[in-house]
Design a protein around this motif. Structure first.
Motif, PDB file in Angstrom:
ATOM      1  N   PHE A  40       3.043   5.847  -2.838  1.00  0.00           N
ATOM      2  CA  PHE A  40       4.173   6.773  -2.800  1.00  0.00           C
ATOM      3  C   PHE A  40       4.197   7.772  -3.965  1.00  0.00           C
ATOM      4  N   ARG A  71       0.838  -1.197   0.000  1.00  0.00           N
ATOM      5  CA  ARG A  71       0.000   0.000   0.000  1.00  0.00           C
ATOM      6  C   ARG A  71       0.880   1.257   0.000  1.00  0.00           C
ATOM      7  N   THR A  72       1.941   1.235   0.792  1.00  0.00           N
ATOM      8  CA  THR A  72       2.850   2.376   0.852  1.00  0.00           C
ATOM      9  C   THR A  72       3.577   2.569  -0.468  1.00  0.00           C
TER      10      THR A  72
END
Length: 297
Positions: free
Chosen positions: A114, A109-110
């Motif tokens: 990003f 998810r990160t």
């Protein structure tokens, strides 16, 4: 009577609290918008105190302006391709990350989100290097796997420049919408998927018959966001990555508007373009909202 007095005081208090915000909104939003509509009817360099009234000539000139028509075509291409592909990728990624029970869910998810927090300028510079004809990752990667004949100047070729820009815009936005869809999927009752499993529905069937219908209101909003986002973000991306080249084949309507105003000092014509863009944006928002109503699904 006392109740009416209290209601009146309450209404007056709310109006007083809203008044500063309404004044600021009118000053910095409503009035400039009105001025744009007004100045679009004038021949104005932006420097003279007395613009010349020419009626709808600026709008008539657009019909014969080949560069403007090309920029509209390029913008239309991006507004069609980018939202569709972005939303499809975001939906698939969100569904996989929420239902596959991956341990690395937070990490992915990160990673996917990003690009959405990066500056548009940084994104444009990064992808300019990726597409570089001699040092770029794309051509270098093709050469490493023996596909040298596929290597080309992606931003310098009229046939590929718009697709290259579209990929950049999709990469920037897909993670943002993915997180929105993940939040929506997390709010769907797990019992629906459990019942579907008991009925023998596959993951693909669950995706189309449970996930998408339950997320439909969110999808409607993201469609409008994505379409309007292409208009604003493409200006920065195109200005840095291609400058409208090669031979205007990546010119978008916002870069052309900017050039007319600040390069050619033709502010009246630029404002007329702005009016057209505003009307098209409103029309697209209304049409997409109508087509995606629950009854249309």
């Amino acid at each position: 009577m006392k109740t009416m007095t209290m209601k009146t005081k309450r209404t007056f208090f709310i109006l007083v609290c809203l008044l500063p915000g309404l004044l600021l909104f009118s000053l910095f939003k409503v009035y400039p918008t009105f001025q744009i509509f007004q100045k679009s009817l004038y021949l104005w360099t932006g420097l003279s105190d007395e613009p010349k009234y020419i009626g709808f000539k600026n709008f008539a000139d657009m019909l014969h302006d080949e560069t403007f028509l090309l920029s509209m075509r390029n913008t239309g291409f991006l507004m069609l391709v980018v939202p569709i592909v972005t939303i499809m990728i975001a939906l698939v990624n969100a569904s996989i990350l929420t239902q596959s029970k991956l341990k690395e869910r937070g990490f992915y998810r990160t990673v996917f989100f990003f690009p959405s927090i990066l500056s548009f300028v940084v994104i444009a510079i990064l992808w300019s290097f990726i597409y570089h004809p001699t040092m770029g990752f794309v051509n270098t990667g093709l050469e490493m796997v023996g596909l040298e004949e596929w290597a080309k100047p992606w931003l310098g070729d009229q046939r590929t420049v718009l697709w290259a820009l579209a990929i950049t815009l999709i990469w920037q936005a897909a993670g943002y919408y993915m997180v929105m869809y993940m939040a929506g999927i997390d709010s769907i009752s797990p019992e629906l998927y459990e019942a579907a499993d008991l009925d023998g529905a596959t993951r693909i069937q669950q995706f189309f018959r449970i996930t998408i219908p339950m997320l439909w209101e969110i999808i409607r909003v993201t469609i409008i966001f994505s379409i309007n986002g292409v208009l604003s973000i493409s200006f920065i991306i195109v200005s840095i990555m291609t400058g409208g080249g090669p031979d205007r084949h990546s010119e978008v309507v916002m870069t052309y508007l900017y050039a007319q105003a600040f390069t050619n000092s033709n502010f009246g014509y630029a404002m007329a373009i702005g009016v057209v863009v505003f009307m098209i944006s409103m029309l697209l928002a209304l049409v997409s909202n109508k087509l995606t109503e629950r009854g249309s699904y």
